[in-house]
Design an enzyme around this catalytic site. Structure first.
Site, mmCIF file in Angstrom:
data_model
loop_
_atom_site.group_PDB
_atom_site.id
_atom_site.type_symbol
_atom_site.label_atom_id
_atom_site.label_comp_id
_atom_site.label_asym_id
_atom_site.label_seq_id
_atom_site.Cartn_x
_atom_site.Cartn_y
_atom_site.Cartn_z
ATOM 1 N N ALA A 65 0.856 -1.182 0.000
ATOM 2 C CA ALA A 65 0.000 0.000 0.000
ATOM 3 C C ALA A 65 0.892 1.231 0.000
ATOM 4 O O ALA A 65 1.991 1.213 0.553
ATOM 5 C CB ALA A 65 -0.865 0.000 1.256
ATOM 6 N N GLY A 108 0.863 -5.195 0.543
ATOM 7 C CA GLY A 108 -0.185 -5.317 -0.480
ATOM 8 C C GLY A 108 0.353 -5.842 -1.803
ATOM 9 O O GLY A 108 -0.393 -6.425 -2.596
ATOM 10 N N GLU A 111 0.322 -9.429 -1.327
ATOM 11 C CA GLU A 111 -1.093 -9.843 -1.375
ATOM 12 C C GLU A 111 -1.621 -9.845 -2.813
ATOM 13 O O GLU A 111 -2.428 -10.694 -3.172
ATOM 14 C CB GLU A 111 -1.934 -8.921 -0.485
ATOM 15 C CG GLU A 111 -1.626 -9.119 0.988
ATOM 16 C CD GLU A 111 -2.378 -8.145 1.872
ATOM 17 O OE1 GLU A 111 -2.130 -6.931 1.753
ATOM 18 O OE2 GLU A 111 -3.207 -8.588 2.676
ATOM 19 N N GLU A 131 3.648 -5.581 7.369
ATOM 20 C CA GLU A 131 2.692 -4.606 7.928
ATOM 21 C C GLU A 131 2.843 -4.437 9.435
ATOM 22 O O GLU A 131 2.660 -3.349 9.970
ATOM 23 C CB GLU A 131 1.246 -5.034 7.610
ATOM 24 C CG GLU A 131 0.828 -4.790 6.170
ATOM 25 C CD GLU A 131 1.117 -5.949 5.231
ATOM 26 O OE1 GLU A 131 1.986 -6.788 5.556
ATOM 27 O OE2 GLU A 131 0.480 -6.009 4.164
#
Ligand code: CO8
Length: 257
Positions: A65, A108, A111, A131
């Site tokens: 992110a 992310g 992910e 994270e």
């Protein structure tokens, strides 16, 4: 809109999506997420797209992110950003999707790779869900997809330490479908996409749906789902073509009908 996501058609049937924010290590800001969701939505109904390859650049798949976007967010702010709706488009994409990973696939970005059906990784690829080091946790299915991919003890090792693992370890853990030399990752992924794109798309979509849905169903329900899809494929022209081509000793031509 700047090209934060470059779309190419390197081969018939193959859509290549390149995340293009090298100045931020391909961090997934809102623009990239929207572009990705829009590209996949278009690809879903485009019969000329039979397989998708998602990649970054030679140093980074995606560093997660965009921390500058979310650093000051509140829970309601995060909810309003509605990233989960954009991720859902990726998760629901019904066609074969390959991640071609060079360099960092973190947070992310990892992910995103975990949403792919096949991961081709370069020898210098690095995977991690760091994270926890930022005071948060994965929020795009990472806790669930990672544990399903590598098992409880390896998943917790990454999730609880934020450690990054190299490509060789990721491959040993089963997080990678195929390792390639760094400069051959994209070519390997596109070649695999071409091979898949020549196969019957309706069968491929049903294989994908059955594997992903079935993994979360009781075994008997999953097997029933498989059986229904299996029977249904006998109603496709591609099944007739595949079997008659075999019997005629010729190459099949699958039209997706
Ligand atoms: N967000 C924003 N900017 C970033 C990010 C990021 N994730 N990663 C790198 N950048 C920026 C850096 O700030 C730097 O900018 P500048 O040049 O202006 O200083 C530039 O990219 C280059 O980065 P580095 O200098 O750090 O490059 P290095 O080669 O030294 O390191 C790394 C590369 C290892 C990738 C390093 O940048 C790094 O650790 N990045 C952060 C990785 C990370 O923590 N990712 C997790 C983010 S949180 C997350 O993904 C939550 C997902 C949940 C999504 C669910 C939403 C609903």
């Amino acid at each position: 809109m700047t090209d934060c996501l470059i779309e190419e058609r390197p081969e018939p049937g193959v859509l290549l999506l390149k995340i293009n924010r090298p100045e931020a290590r391909n961090a997934l800001n809102t623009q990239v997420r929207v572009a990705l969701a829009e590209a996949l939505s278009r690809a879903e109904t485009d019969h000329d797209v039979r397989a998708v390859v998602i990649t970054g650049d030679t140093t980074t798949f995606a560093a997660g992110a965009d921390i500058t976007v979310v650093a000051e967010e509140t829970p309601m702010g995060m909810y309003r950003l509605a990233f989960h709706k954009l991720w859902q488009v990726v998760a629901d994409f019904p066609k074969p999707m390959i991640a071609a990973v060079n360099g960092y696939a973190l947070g992310g970005g990892c992910e995103l790779a975990l949403h792919a059906d096949i991961i081709i990784a370069g020898e210098g690829a690095q995977f991690g869900l760091p994270e926890v080091k930022l005071g948060i946790m994965p929020g795009a299915g990472g806790t669930q997809r990672l544990v399903r991919a590598v098992g409880k003890y390896r998943a917790f090792r990454l999730l609880m330490t934020g450690d990054i693992i190299d490509a060789e370890t990721a491959a040993e853990w089963g997080l990678v479908s195929e390792l390639a030399a760094d400069d051959e990752v994209l070519e390997t992924a596109v070649k695999m996409a071409v091979k898949i794109a020549r196969l019957p798309p309706i069968a491929l979509e049903h294989i994908k749906e059955t594997v992903l849905l079935g993994a979360d169903l009781p075994l008997q329900s999953a097997i029933a789902l498989e059986r229904k899809s299996y029977h249904m494929l006998f109603d496709t022209a591609d099944q007739k073509e595949g079997m008659s081509a075999f019997l005629d000793k010729r190459k099949p031509h699958f039209r997706g009908e």
